[in-house]
Design a protein around this motif. Structure first.
Motif, PDB file in Angstrom:
ATOM      1  N   HIS A  53       0.869  -8.070  11.673  1.00  0.00           N
ATOM      2  CA  HIS A  53       1.977  -9.349  11.307  1.00  0.00           C
ATOM      3  C   HIS A  53       1.926  -9.426   9.669  1.00  0.00           C
ATOM      4  O   HIS A  53       2.747  -9.780   9.019  1.00  0.00           O
ATOM      5  N   ASP A  54       0.954 -10.332   9.797  1.00  0.00           N
ATOM      6  CA  ASP A  54       0.871 -11.011   8.156  1.00  0.00           C
ATOM      7  C   ASP A  54       0.920  -9.987   6.742  1.00  0.00           C
ATOM      8  O   ASP A  54       1.235 -10.292   6.419  1.00  0.00           O
ATOM      9  N   GLU A  55       0.290  -8.785   7.119  1.00  0.00           N
ATOM     10  CA  GLU A  55       0.412  -7.650   6.394  1.00  0.00           C
ATOM     11  C   GLU A  55       1.798  -7.477   5.926  1.00  0.00           C
ATOM     12  O   GLU A  55       2.116  -7.359   4.655  1.00  0.00           O
ATOM     13  N   PHE A 105       3.402 -10.220   3.809  1.00  0.00           N
ATOM     14  CA  PHE A 105       2.875 -10.218   2.025  1.00  0.00           C
ATOM     15  C   PHE A 105       3.270  -9.088   1.417  1.00  0.00           C
ATOM     16  O   PHE A 105       3.650  -9.457   0.276  1.00  0.00           O
ATOM     17  N   CYS A 106       3.383  -8.169   2.290  1.00  0.00           N
ATOM     18  CA  CYS A 106       4.024  -6.757   1.804  1.00  0.00           C
ATOM     19  C   CYS A 106       5.415  -7.517   0.974  1.00  0.00           C
ATOM     20  O   CYS A 106       6.001  -6.683  -0.153  1.00  0.00           O
ATOM     21  N   LEU A 107       6.113  -7.908   1.826  1.00  0.00           N
ATOM     22  CA  LEU A 107       7.626  -7.768   1.785  1.00  0.00           C
ATOM     23  C   LEU A 107       7.819  -9.635   0.631  1.00  0.00           C
ATOM     24  O   LEU A 107       8.688  -9.081  -0.165  1.00  0.00           O
ATOM     25  N   ALA A 138       8.536   0.802   4.385  1.00  0.00           N
ATOM     26  CA  ALA A 138       7.729   1.900   3.974  1.00  0.00           C
ATOM     27  C   ALA A 138       6.691   1.977   2.775  1.00  0.00           C
ATOM     28  O   ALA A 138       5.787   1.932   2.356  1.00  0.00           O
ATOM     29  N   SER A 139       7.871   1.859   1.531  1.00  0.00           N
ATOM     30  CA  SER A 139       7.670   1.919   0.272  1.00  0.00           C
ATOM     31  C   SER A 139       7.170   0.852  -0.562  1.00  0.00           C
ATOM     32  O   SER A 139       5.889   0.596  -0.703  1.00  0.00           O
ATOM     33  N   LEU A 140       6.952  -0.554   0.518  1.00  0.00           N
ATOM     34  CA  LEU A 140       6.815  -1.324  -0.095  1.00  0.00           C
ATOM     35  C   LEU A 140       5.294  -1.299   0.584  1.00  0.00           C
ATOM     36  O   LEU A 140       4.216  -2.024   0.143  1.00  0.00           O
ATOM     37  N   VAL A 141       4.870  -1.142   2.080  1.00  0.00           N
ATOM     38  CA  VAL A 141       3.666  -1.183   2.654  1.00  0.00           C
ATOM     39  C   VAL A 141       2.988  -0.049   2.350  1.00  0.00           C
ATOM     40  O   VAL A 141       1.675   0.325   2.166  1.00  0.00           O
ATOM     41  N   ALA A 168      -3.634  -4.346  -1.172  1.00  0.00           N
ATOM     42  CA  ALA A 168      -3.597  -5.050  -1.248  1.00  0.00           C
ATOM     43  C   ALA A 168      -3.323  -6.450  -0.163  1.00  0.00           C
ATOM     44  O   ALA A 168      -4.366  -7.692   0.051  1.00  0.00           O
ATOM     45  N   ALA A 169      -2.516  -5.873   0.411  1.00  0.00           N
ATOM     46  CA  ALA A 169      -1.824  -6.993   2.262  1.00  0.00           C
ATOM     47  C   ALA A 169      -3.684  -7.088   2.437  1.00  0.00           C
ATOM     48  O   ALA A 169      -3.287  -7.981   3.418  1.00  0.00           O
TER      49      ALA A 169
END
Length: 154
Positions: A4-6, A9-11, A58-61, A67-68
């Motif tokens: 959830h938190d990761e 962060f990515c978004l 998926a690309s953001l992750v 880093a997340a």
């Protein structure tokens, strides 16, 4: 598996002006029995124009996932550091109240070492917690079991 938190962060790396809980919601399936995450976090609701597709997410992750993870680990470590600082504050006040300036000085050094934890090389994935000075272990022993229980997943 992204948490959830990761995912938040990515978004927020691509959408820094959006707020989780207002502009979008992220959720993850959890086991009712164990509390373990069962599936990757995902977007539950998007309240502004331009919702990212599953491929965009998926690309953001892929781009920000490491880093997340470091960001979330850092947050958790700082929260634990703050809990340890609260315990150290209690030890300091107890030493001062009893007039034991030697113990108070030891606690002061321990508190400073706790404050410096985020400055250690390797933080937040590979670092060491400072040891409670031996003369203070009697004061800290009642809190140690509780702290270790809370940090088992950190």
């Amino acid at each position: 598996m992204i948490t959830h938190d990761e995912l938040i962060f990515c978004l927020q790396q691509k959408y820094p002006n959006l707020a989780h809980g207002v502009d979008f919601w992220v959720g993850q399936e959890m086991s009712r029995d164990s509390g373990e995450q069962l599936a990757p976090a995902r977007i539950i609701a998007w309240h502004v124009e331009g919702q990212p597709t599953d491929e965009d997410v998926a690309s953001l992750v892929e781009q920000y996932g490491e880093a997340a993870t470091a960001h979330v680990l850092g947050q958790r470590a700082r929260e634990e550091r703050d809990r340890r600082l609260e315990q150290a504050d209690a030890m300091f006040y107890k030493a001062m109240d009893s007039g034991d300036t030697s113990k108070a000085q030891q606690v002061g050094k321990y508190r400073q070492a706790l404050r410096e934890v985020p400055d250690q090389p390797g933080f937040p994935t590979d670092f060491s917690w400072p040891s409670i000075p031996g003369a203070l272990s009697d004061q800290a022993s009642s809190n140690a079991v509780e702290t270790e229980t809370r940090t088992a997943g950190t």
